[in-house]
Design a protein around this motif. Sequence first.
Motif, PDB file in Angstrom:
ATOM      1  N   MET A 147       0.841  -1.180   0.000  1.00 54.51           N
ATOM      2  CA  MET A 147       0.000   0.000   0.000  1.00 54.51           C
ATOM      3  C   MET A 147       0.880   1.235   0.000  1.00 54.51           C
ATOM      4  O   MET A 147       1.934   1.251   0.603  1.00 54.51           O
ATOM      5  CB  MET A 147      -0.859  -0.041   1.255  1.00 54.51           C
ATOM      6  CG  MET A 147      -1.687   1.181   1.451  1.00 54.51           C
ATOM      7  SD  MET A 147      -2.922   0.909   2.719  1.00 54.51           S
ATOM      8  CE  MET A 147      -3.836  -0.460   2.041  1.00 54.51           C
ATOM      9  N   HIS A 157       6.331  -3.832  -4.740  1.00 51.22           N
ATOM     10  CA  HIS A 157       5.661  -4.822  -3.887  1.00 51.22           C
ATOM     11  C   HIS A 157       5.544  -6.183  -4.579  1.00 51.22           C
ATOM     12  O   HIS A 157       5.288  -7.187  -3.909  1.00 51.22           O
ATOM     13  CB  HIS A 157       4.261  -4.346  -3.512  1.00 51.22           C
ATOM     14  CG  HIS A 157       4.209  -3.499  -2.282  1.00 51.22           C
ATOM     15  ND1 HIS A 157       4.697  -3.920  -1.063  1.00 51.22           N
ATOM     16  CD2 HIS A 157       3.697  -2.257  -2.069  1.00 51.22           C
ATOM     17  CE1 HIS A 157       4.478  -2.969  -0.163  1.00 51.22           C
ATOM     18  NE2 HIS A 157       3.878  -1.954  -0.751  1.00 51.22           N
ATOM     19  N   GLU A 159       6.893  -2.785   3.294  1.00 44.11           N
ATOM     20  CA  GLU A 159       6.667  -1.355   3.043  1.00 44.11           C
ATOM     21  C   GLU A 159       7.971  -0.547   3.011  1.00 44.11           C
ATOM     22  O   GLU A 159       8.171   0.294   2.131  1.00 44.11           O
ATOM     23  CB  GLU A 159       5.709  -0.764   4.080  1.00 44.11           C
ATOM     24  CG  GLU A 159       4.293  -1.324   4.018  1.00 44.11           C
ATOM     25  CD  GLU A 159       3.607  -1.114   2.672  1.00 44.11           C
ATOM     26  OE1 GLU A 159       4.124  -0.352   1.817  1.00 44.11           O
ATOM     27  OE2 GLU A 159       2.559  -1.747   2.457  1.00 44.11           O
TER      28      GLU A 159
END
Length: 501
Positions: free
Chosen positions: A1, A356, A375
């Motif tokens: 994200m 990712h 992340e």
Amino acid sequence: MAAARRRVPQGMIAVALAIAILVPLAPGHAQEAGESMAAYAPAMLPDHVRDLDTRPDAPRYDIDLALDVTPTEATITGSQTVRYTNRAPAALDRIVFRLYPNLNSYGGEMDVSRVAVDGRPVTPDLDETRTVLSVSLPEPLAPGARAAVEMDFRIAVVEGRARLYAQFSYLNGVLALPNAYPVLSVYEPGRGWWQVADHPQGDAVYSETAFYRVRVTAPQGLILAASGSEVDLSDNGDGTLTHHYAAPLMRDFALFASESYVTLSGEQDGVTITLTFDPDRPQAKAAARAGLAMTQDAVRIFNASFGAYPFAELDVVQTPTGAGGIEYPGVFVVTDSIWNPGEDFFEFVIAHEAAHQWWYSLVGNDQALDPWMDEALAQYSVAVYIRDREGEAAYRAALESFRVQYDRFTETGEDNVIGEPVTAYPANAYFSLVYQKGPLFFAALEDAFGTDAVNRMLREYFAAHRYDIAEPNDMLTAFEAALGQDLDEWFAEWVGPFAVG
Ligand SMILES: [Zn+2]
């Protein structure tokens, strides 16, 4: 994200933010397994077809989904069979599935019915959060033994309902349907089945690499984008089409759909990259052309830096998510509010979400317990992407922007290591520490040991753990092996204490 959008007037960098070792129980069993492997080959790049044979005991999903869409609601009627092999050292008395659509942060309504194990009906337990479905086995599943769990399910998605990041939603004609099936949880020897149901922020899913065959029946007018490769398409003659997907060696299957979508495709290192977007939004086509070039560069740069992306396809989908972007195996979304070639955050999010695919999709991690592992590395990877595209000064500027954001946080008198679980960080601390301080850890290693050494560390880590789940100690061990030097103090200072296995 990607972190929620932040406008900082410093350009994009300012965001700162073989042969399968199958044990044939019977001739029919072996034949079934062999046939299904061939069915997955089109979803792999030719050089990686043999990877299919490296995980003979990974779970196998066979899923049928039917989409029914009205102006006020979308429903998904599904059934699945999951063949699960017990790879733990002791017998299992149950197999746990997660019903992610029932999370408050997703806002869907999911019901499961008709559960059977090896053809025998069983009554599963659903916890009070309605997200943990425990299937008790009629007989304990011995180490190495396999069980087939069948179930039917139904999911309702109310139009206009947008919880947390609207990652599971029906908004503006766009269906965003990640985890739209009962997802196997992860069994961790010594800890048991993972069943965290708290999703205050960040990513919700923890899952292991599996093989997916998914058939999606949908109205003819819906344009779909999904994990894996579409390997067949059948016309049912009733206004619906059935899309057949193969998604091998993926830890999830995500699906997106809209009548408004069009696609734009290109190629990089053999990978077909497809952007799926609404052409009627302002700047959408120009953004798609720019976004395709950025995604091609990201794949080229990360392939060279970390190791090869093995899948035939990578999809980028425009959705109305409230996050900048969200990663899924073989596909990532970018929010429509930044889908614009003049928007600096657009390029940042594409590079972050593309990274990712290496950190989260291929090398998996527990996103709730160790969010920094994917992340912080995705953020650092953006700096690596910037250095390749724009040079050393731009790389330094990207790091500086991370540092400015982190310093702004510590000015409040707070600080922490980067290795805490999501729930240990208040909202602003999560982004300031995991997303801004996190990449500075890898940059500090690079300043101390050199770019070549950090490239070796990341390549070693990727090669050792792709298709698997890595824990912090696995990263430490891989880095130390690549460097030939102890890094305990580095990890203790930046990441914090963790169990050394
Ligand atoms: Zn991310």
